[in-house]
Design an enzyme around this catalytic site. Sequence first.
Site, PDB file in Angstrom:
ATOM      1  N   GLU A 249      -7.506   2.881   9.034  1.00 29.46           N
ATOM      2  CA  GLU A 249      -7.354   3.886  10.082  1.00 29.46           C
ATOM      3  C   GLU A 249      -7.555   3.266  11.458  1.00 29.46           C
ATOM      4  O   GLU A 249      -8.448   2.438  11.665  1.00 29.46           O
ATOM      5  CB  GLU A 249      -8.357   5.016   9.837  1.00 29.46           C
ATOM      6  CG  GLU A 249      -8.131   6.262  10.653  1.00 29.46           C
ATOM      7  CD  GLU A 249      -9.036   7.407  10.229  1.00 29.46           C
ATOM      8  OE1 GLU A 249      -9.183   8.359  11.013  1.00 29.46           O
ATOM      9  OE2 GLU A 249      -9.600   7.343   9.114  1.00 29.46           O
TER      10      GLU A 249
ATOM     11  N   GLU B 278       0.913   7.548   5.215  1.00 29.84           N
ATOM     12  CA  GLU B 278      -0.488   7.248   5.527  1.00 29.84           C
ATOM     13  C   GLU B 278      -0.642   5.908   6.248  1.00 29.84           C
ATOM     14  O   GLU B 278      -1.605   5.712   6.990  1.00 29.84           O
ATOM     15  CB  GLU B 278      -1.318   7.237   4.240  1.00 29.84           C
ATOM     16  CG  GLU B 278      -1.375   8.568   3.500  1.00 29.84           C
ATOM     17  CD  GLU B 278      -2.144   9.636   4.257  1.00 29.84           C
ATOM     18  OE1 GLU B 278      -2.925   9.287   5.164  1.00 29.84           O
ATOM     19  OE2 GLU B 278      -1.973  10.831   3.932  1.00 29.84           O
TER      20      GLU B 278
END
Length: 269
Positions: free
Chosen positions: A113, A91
């Site tokens: 992100e 991730e």
Amino acid sequence: MMGIKIILGLALVFALSLLTGSMAQGVGSIVTKPLFDQMFKHRSEGNCAKGFYTYEAFIQAANAYPAFGTTGDINTRKKEIAAFLGQTSHETTGGWPSAPDGPYAWGYCFKQEQNNPPDYCKPSQQWPCAPGKKYYGRGPIQLTSNLNYGPAGKALRQDLLNNPDLVANDAVISFKTAFWYWITPQPPKPSSHDVITGRWTPSATDRTAGRVPGYGMITNIINGGIECGTGSIADKQQDRIGFYQRYCGILGVGSGTNLDCANQKSYPN
């Protein structure tokens, strides 16, 4: 004044001994600081979040979830730690195919992100989105959506709906959101913790859908709707598996079977 200095000095030594002692127990007895640095040797290089993912924050957050890395025999404990680090490394990866030491040495690079993500706001009376806030991926598990920020914040006693950036600014809270997601079942999904420690038994519905114990089932829990049921192991799945196998190797434990979810149906939204 000299007496006060001695007392303060002794208090500092005592506090440090308590911290060191807590690290030497539980997860810290398996993942030492030198080992953590070996696993994440590039986490402060290039465009990575320099100095964010510290060993101390990892251990402090892990200790807040005492079942993590302490359930079962030593091999089960090592597999859970390797599985958690494998999923969260994917991730947060900053690796690429020709990266120094290989792509699986670049976990814990990014803390949020990349590439201007959307707000991930879903309608909810229980967990309403705060005006102007975005709930894109942050932290080791890349916590996403108000439907996760809300309950995670409640569990951590932090208002993450109104302050989602806390997950990218406070390393201990950031790690705690990842452990919360790992430990907490979200029915009909089991928890990743129960899957990797052998505490989950698939239902008849699960077995019909191909959902069986193993690392691949954890991928299904985390991102099944996108990655699972494709009939082949896509690049994202292979990246998760690669990280997991690297950490299993470092910890000296087998990775087990059912590493992918290519033939597993995802859970309904």
